[in-house]
Scaffold this motif. Structure first.
Motif, PDB file in Angstrom:
ATOM      1  N   UNK A  96       0.852  -1.128   0.124  1.00  0.00           N
ATOM      2  CA  UNK A  96       0.123  -0.126   0.010  1.00  0.00           C
ATOM      3  C   UNK A  96       0.890   1.249  -0.013  1.00  0.00           C
ATOM      4  N   UNK A  97       1.762   1.426   1.007  1.00  0.00           N
ATOM      5  CA  UNK A  97       2.660   2.273   0.802  1.00  0.00           C
ATOM      6  C   UNK A  97       3.475   2.743  -0.365  1.00  0.00           C
ATOM      7  N   UNK A  98       3.806   1.648  -1.105  1.00  0.00           N
ATOM      8  CA  UNK A  98       4.497   1.723  -2.270  1.00  0.00           C
ATOM      9  C   UNK A  98       3.442   2.183  -3.440  1.00  0.00           C
ATOM     10  N   UNK A  99       2.171   1.865  -3.359  1.00  0.00           N
ATOM     11  CA  UNK A  99       1.191   2.458  -4.212  1.00  0.00           C
ATOM     12  C   UNK A  99       0.839   3.889  -4.083  1.00  0.00           C
ATOM     13  N   UNK A 100       0.993   4.377  -2.770  1.00  0.00           N
ATOM     14  CA  UNK A 100       0.721   5.746  -2.371  1.00  0.00           C
ATOM     15  C   UNK A 100       2.007   6.636  -2.803  1.00  0.00           C
TER      16      UNK A 100
END
Length: 279
Positions: A191-195
């Motif tokens: 999720x953090x990478x997508x953000x």
């Protein structure tokens, strides 16, 4: 290291175990052999018939993880079967950690297949489109393997299927739902990478993300502009799977409504215009 001979045999036996009804296809004329035809598996997996035939004949190239995942869905493999398929192809299977696995269970795919008269698709809580039925492809275009948020915020053409007046609300809904996902999965780096990708690629996303709005998406009305049947206002119902971070999204319309008539027309039009863009 791949085992092409075992891979070929496993694909053949897995195909022979399925019937058209198992995957939502019409039975059609009398069949000479048991199971699905090669062309049916290839179509379900989104690959050429020649490529799939070469895999079954022990003469094809090593398939990528993306193609293996598509084959696992097409052949309705459970997680053990999916992992075996990856091992035979010399690939590491995706992890089974909740929220990080893009494998769609045969039970979920069975439900998807039964929804033949309404658009429906399986989407991860990060916005990855994992599976679509034919009606969803006809309504939204073929998007399996794509991420809804990345398309929305970094590909302007993806918004052409929606009214301009609705864009701001849809953007806010996407971002608020993603923030809820990030909060549920603090130990998962995806999720953090997508953000991070979205912040780097879209000033609009960055601004909305900094607002810290949060809201889990459970259902909403959407007006979709289709190139063949015009505007369709549908109810987007979101059903969450209990054991994985996946959602079954179903698009419905009230009986007798204009939208219901347009969906009925869409079943006739089929996927002939699924890739067309709205002008």
């Amino acid at each position: 290291m791949s085992d092409r001979q075992e891979l070929a045999g496993f694909l053949l036996r897995s195909r022979e175990r399925l019937t058209p009804a198992d995957v939502g296809l019409p039975v059609g004329a009398r069949r000479r052999t048991a199971g699905l035809r090669r062309e049916e598996v290839a179509r379900l997996a989104g690959m050429s018939v020649d490529y799939y035939a070469r895999l079954e004949q022990n003469r094809g190239p090593n398939p990528s993880p993306q193609l293996l995942a598509a084959l696992a869905r097409a052949l309705r493999l459970d997680e053990d079967g999916r992992d075996h398929l990856f091992h035979l192809a010399g690939q590491v299977p995706p992890g089974r950690t909740s929220g990080s696995d893009a494998h769609v269970s045969p039970a979920m795919l069975l439900v998807l297949d039964r929804l033949h008269d309404v658009p429906a698709q399986v989407v991860s809580d990060l916005g990855d489109v994992l599976a679509q039925n034919a009606m969803a492809v006809a309504l939204m275009g073929p998007t399996v393997g794509r991420n809804i948020l990345e398309m929305w915020f970094t590909e302007p053409a993806s918004r052409l299927r929606f009214r301009a007046a609705d864009a701001d609300g849809l953007s806010r809904s996407h971002v608020a739902d993603l923030r809820a996902t990030v909060g549920r999965r603090p130990a998962d780096p995806r999720p953090a990478a997508l953000v991070a990708r979205l912040r780097a690629g879209s000033a609009e996303f960055a601004g909305l993300w900094d607002a810290h709005d949060v809201a889990v998406r459970r259902g909403m009305d959407k007006t979709i502009r289709h190139p063949a049947v015009g505007e369709i206002t549908v109810r987007c119902e979101v059903l969450v799977a209990a054991e994985a971070a996946q959602r079954l999204v179903v698009y419905t319309a009230a009986a007798g409504s204009d939208a219901a008539e347009r969906l009925a027309l869409l079943r006739v039009v089929g996927v002939q215009t699924m890739g067309a863009e709205v002008g």
